[in-house]
Design an enzyme around this catalytic site. Structure first.
Site, mmCIF file in Angstrom:
data_model
loop_
_atom_site.group_PDB
_atom_site.id
_atom_site.type_symbol
_atom_site.label_atom_id
_atom_site.label_comp_id
_atom_site.label_asym_id
_atom_site.label_seq_id
_atom_site.Cartn_x
_atom_site.Cartn_y
_atom_site.Cartn_z
ATOM 1 N N ALA A 140 0.841 -1.199 0.000
ATOM 2 C CA ALA A 140 0.000 0.000 0.000
ATOM 3 C C ALA A 140 0.875 1.248 0.000
ATOM 4 O O ALA A 140 1.992 1.254 0.519
ATOM 5 C CB ALA A 140 -0.918 -0.014 1.215
ATOM 6 N N MET A 141 0.347 2.321 -0.576
ATOM 7 C CA MET A 141 1.148 3.540 -0.742
ATOM 8 C C MET A 141 1.578 4.155 0.590
ATOM 9 O O MET A 141 2.533 4.928 0.633
ATOM 10 C CB MET A 141 0.360 4.549 -1.587
ATOM 11 C CG MET A 141 -0.876 5.115 -0.908
ATOM 12 S SD MET A 141 -1.738 6.313 -1.970
ATOM 13 C CE MET A 141 -2.640 5.214 -3.043
ATOM 14 N N ARG A 142 0.889 3.805 1.664
ATOM 15 C CA ARG A 142 1.280 4.360 2.964
ATOM 16 C C ARG A 142 2.557 3.707 3.495
ATOM 17 O O ARG A 142 3.166 4.206 4.437
ATOM 18 C CB ARG A 142 0.143 4.196 3.971
ATOM 19 C CG ARG A 142 -0.250 2.765 4.271
ATOM 20 C CD ARG A 142 -1.410 2.702 5.252
ATOM 21 N NE ARG A 142 -1.847 1.328 5.509
ATOM 22 C CZ ARG A 142 -2.731 0.671 4.779
ATOM 23 N NH1 ARG A 142 -3.267 1.271 3.714
ATOM 24 N NH2 ARG A 142 -3.082 -0.569 5.087
ATOM 25 N N TYR A 143 2.940 2.567 2.894
ATOM 26 C CA TYR A 143 4.143 1.872 3.345
ATOM 27 C C TYR A 143 5.365 2.159 2.469
ATOM 28 O O TYR A 143 6.488 2.103 2.947
ATOM 29 C CB TYR A 143 3.905 0.356 3.371
ATOM 30 C CG TYR A 143 2.794 -0.068 4.300
ATOM 31 C CD1 TYR A 143 2.863 0.203 5.666
ATOM 32 C CD2 TYR A 143 1.680 -0.745 3.821
ATOM 33 C CE1 TYR A 143 1.846 -0.182 6.523
ATOM 34 C CE2 TYR A 143 0.652 -1.141 4.670
ATOM 35 C CZ TYR A 143 0.741 -0.854 6.019
ATOM 36 O OH TYR A 143 -0.262 -1.238 6.870
ATOM 37 N N THR A 144 5.156 2.403 1.197
ATOM 38 C CA THR A 144 6.293 2.572 0.286
ATOM 39 C C THR A 144 6.729 4.028 0.209
ATOM 40 O O THR A 144 5.966 4.946 0.524
ATOM 41 C CB THR A 144 5.930 2.076 -1.127
ATOM 42 O OG1 THR A 144 4.828 2.846 -1.629
ATOM 43 C CG2 THR A 144 5.550 0.605 -1.100
#
EC number: 5.6.2.2
Length: 828
Positions: free
Chosen positions: A123-127
């Site tokens: 998810a974009m919140r992790y990368t």
């Protein structure tokens, strides 16, 4: 209230729904084509990619700063420039960071950005992400008035209409997109080759494609692989459309007693995990023979898929099947479609090269004008400084005696003929600039600016000078991003002919009642004396039995004709080889049979020669003849219509008829035989019914047929209780087609009804007899007595089972004598 409704009605404009739909769809189509799906021919970017890179540029996310959360980047993109779903934007960002998708990554990702196995990115919140040096080159000089900016979607900000793109991104990274009514598929290339081609076109405006092909060898996919055949490449570069075959790069490693195939590079856009699963499924279902195990040993060092072969397997044959049946070989369609001047167009390679060069020239001209104006403005100020330094005492006095800054500025303008900008700069100059060292720096800077202005003017005035700048910058990009070619290119497409690798040997092909088929080497069956007990020919499922068997060479073509009048064809070697006692493979996995469709006749032929025909026989006595050439082609799996059947009728058999044939003989369940001239059944088309061959009594039906070339031909009749006899064809008098026939075999309770009749002209052949319990016995035909047509025959097999089929086959000692004409057909 009523007056209000009348006024509202006056504002309604009636339009035709067809014209409204047409206009709306056209607007939607153009929006998708221009604003979403297709790249620009100049910078090679779709709007979403351009907006992502510009948003990262605005955030200051260069390749040398710390990463920022992908969610922050996506938020800026959709909030400022791209009013679409966050998933679409994030997917585009992820793809630009994948080394297996991009030849030159434009985003430097940190975290899980997916894999070649089809795994999704985190998810974009992790990368996290930032720009790469390549994307910095695409945005380089954007702040020097090199491009036009346009309003964003809500007219609150400006966004770039195009990017300067110092590197040829469209050809280096390629593009894929599906618009409305059109699609683009531009393959990636090696940047060294593209820049060499650009440099050549720059120096040779009238360059031909043949010369360009010396530089651009072809696509260079990030996943490597091998491109087979240059014809598709040349066609694509010449016309904008073409197709190329791409194969995985493999090598064969040998162990002590077997070989393993190692897959090291994949065709572009191939999912590795699905490929491994596909190979495993084909091996498990025996569609590809010789594979014992498939495992994925890929790691950080690279891709390594191991295909372990069985001891007796040939790697060349297995590889050929893998290329044909899996995505180890793919076809990449090239469509050089891009947007230019707000219109989609298919370009040739030369057109794309020239377009990029023109784009770079425009960028450099605009940048040069910007830098020239900036240099002139600075030189103008420095000229004022130099005047001030030469008259410093007087200038200080004027400033000291002036009542205000404005008065001082005006006094300087009037006294030394300075401009307002110069006088303002003098007033703002620090006192430290009055030192000797600073005076020298100002003079040196001024001199350098004069040289720069002269150089910039030279670029604007000289086409050669402009081309030199373009070439220099391209070579700098090449030096920075140069990399070895990853995709190998073979001159021509070579497909190994599987038949050349398979020995042409006789095989016993058997099929069970429920449709399980296999082939077994003829040597697996031993000859026995007449009256023997037989040998088990194959195990079957419960309530199943072997009902059909025949002998054919591995290179022969098998024709499968079903009860519904459909014909399928298949090479013998494509039938899985099995042991003598194995059950085999379901025929529905090899050909596409419909529900309740059953194979009633299987023929063997070398080819689809027009010198021969096929004769078809139905249960109700209809016969039909069609030229064999009408059944060739590639519809082996889905089948082809062979005969039109009456309601309630079905096909029971078929025969290959050659030029020597003179008569057809049809035999019935109740022992009636009819022999009539072949000319009575003329050749007709596939999708026809046929004519009446024999008129049957009640409860009677056709069980077999024979093609007779001479009255000396011998016919062998076998009853269901295992009695058989040989009879000369001349014993059956010629009749007119459509009659009831004559008694062909004397049937009693001891004999049971007739099972089959076959032609046995060669006494050196063996007779193979099959029972309902799957027992098979080989009997020498010369041991079977010749009798008249009204005799019952002799006992051929001692068993309580019912005989279901009989057939002739070559003796084990002489398999090389097998001919197509010796392979008989079987009927129920």
């Amino acid at each position: 209230m009523q007056d209000h409704l009348v006024n509202e009605t006056k504002n309604i404009v009636e339009v035709g729904i067809d014209s409204s739909i047409e206009e709306s769809y056209l607007a939607y189509s153009m929006s998708v084509i221009i604003g979403r799906a297709l790249p620009d021919a100049r910078d090679g970017l779709k709007p979403v990619h351009r907006r992502i890179l510009y948003a990262m540029h605005e955030l200051g996310l260069t390749s040398k700063v710390a990463y920022k959360k992908s969610a922050r980047i996506v938020g800026d993109v959709i909030g400022k420039y791209h009013p679409h779903g966050d998933t679409a934007v994030y997917d585009a960002l992820v793809r630009m960071a994948q080394d297996f998708s991009m030849r030159l990554e434009l985003v430097d990702g940190q975290g899980n950005f997916g894999s070649i196995d089809g795994d999704n990115a985190a998810a974009m919140r992790y990368t996290e992400a930032r720009m790469t040096k390549a994307s910095e080159e695409i945005l380089r000089d954007i702040d020097k008035d090199t491009i036009d900016f346009v309003p964003n979607y809500d007219d609150t900000l400006k966004e770039p209409d195009i990017l300067p793109s110092r590197l040829p991104n469209l050809l280096v990274n390629g593009a894929n997109g599906i618009a409305v009514g059109m699609a683009t598929s531009i393959p990636p290339h090696r940047i060294d080759e593209i820049i060499d081609a650009l440099a050549h076109v720059l120096g040779n405006p009238n360059a031909e494609l043949d010369k360009i092909l010396e530089f651009v060898k072809g696509p260079d996919f990030p996943t490597g692989g091998i491109i087979y055949g240059k014809a598709g490449i040349v066609e694509a570069y010449k016309t904008g459309r073409g197709r190329v075959k791409v194969r995985a790069k493999v090598h064969v490693e040998k162990t002590k007693n077997k070989e393993i195939i190692v897959l090291g590079e994949m065709p572009f856009q191939t999912n590795k995990a699905k490929l491994v699963e596909q190979i495993s499924d084909l091996a498990r279902e025996k569609q590809i023979e010789g594979i014992s195990e498939v495992r994925d040993e890929s790691d950080r060092e690279g891709i390594r898929v191991v295909i372990e072969l069985k001891r007796d397997a040939m790697s060349e044959i297995v590889l050929n099947h893998l290329y044909k049946l899996t995505t180890m070989e793919t076809t990449f369609s090239i469509i050089l479609l891009a947007i230019y001047n707000k219109e989609p167009k298919i370009f040739t390679l030369l057109e794309l090269l020239r377009l990029f060069l023109n784009h770079r020239k425009t960028i450099i001209i605009r940048r040069t004008i910007f830098e020239l104006e900036k240099a002139k403005a600075r030189a103008h100020i420095l000229e004022g400084y130099l005047i001030a330094l030469d008259n410093i005492d007087e200038i200080v006095r004027l400033i000291k005696t002036s009542p205000s800054p404005e008065a001082a500025k005006n006094a300087l303008i009037e006294r030394f003929s300075l401009s307002e900008i110069q006088s303002k700069a003098i007033l703002e100059m620090r006192l430290q600039r009055l030192t000797g060292l600073e005076r020298d720096k100002i003079k040196e800077e001024y001199q350098n600016l004069l040289e720069l202005i002269d150089d910039l003017n030279g670029i604007l005035k000289s086409e050669d000078r402009l081309n030199e700048v373009v070439k220099t910058e391209l070579l700098e990009v090449k030096e920075q991003f140069s990399s070895p070619r990853r995709t190998e290119i073979q001159e021509s497409y070579e497909s190994i002919d599987t038949e050349d690798l398979i020995a042409n040997e006789p095989m016993v092909v058997s099929m069970s009642y429920k449709g399980y088929v296999k082939r077994v080497d003829l040597k697996a069956y031993e000859r026995q004396n007449r009256g023997g007990k037989g040998k088990l020919s194959g195990s079957t499922y419960e309530d199943d039995f072997i009902e059909n068997f025949f002998v054919a060479n591995t290179h022969d073509i098998l024709l499968f004709i079903t009860n519904k009048g459909q014909l399928y064809h298949l090479k013998v070697y494509k039938i899985p080889e099995a042991s003598r006692i194995a059950m085999g493979k379901a025929i529905v996995n090899l050909i596409s049979l419909a529900p309740n469709e059953k194979i009633m006749a299987t023929l063997s032929t070398k080819d689809f020669s027009d010198e021969r025909s096929l004769a078809f026989f139905t249960k109700n006595g209809v016969v039909k003849r069609t030229n064999l050439s009408e059944f060739g082609g590639n519809r082996s799996y889905s089948g082809i219509r062979a005969i039109v059947l009456d309601e309630g009728d079905e096909l029971v058999g078929a025969k290959v008829v050659d030029k020597n044939a003179k008569h057809l003989l049809i035999a019935s369940y109740l022992g009636m035989f009819i022999k009539f001239p072949l000319e009575d059944v003329r050749e007709i088309g596939r999708t026809t019914r046929g004519v009446m061959g024999i008129r049957l009594n009640e409860n009677d039906f056709v069980v077999g047929a024979v093609v007779i070339s001479d009255d000396s031909n011998k016919l062998l009749s076998v009853s269901e209780n295992g009695l058989g006899k040989q009879t000369l064809a001349e014993a059956y008098r010629e009749q007119s087609r459509g009659g009831k026939g004559v008694i062909g075999m004397k049937l009693t309770q001891k004999t049971g009804n007739l099972v089959s009749v076959i032609s046995v002209d060669d006494e050196n052949l063996n007779l193979m007899i099959l029972t309902a319990s799957a027992k098979m016995i080989r009997v020498s035909i010369k041991d079977i007595r010749e009798t008249g047509r009204n005799a019952s025959g002799v006992k051929l097999i001692n068993t309580a089972d019912k005989v279901v089929y009989v057939n002739s086959c070559p003796k084990e000692e002489e398999p090389e004598n097998l001919e197509t004409s010796s392979v008989q057909n079987l009927f129920e």
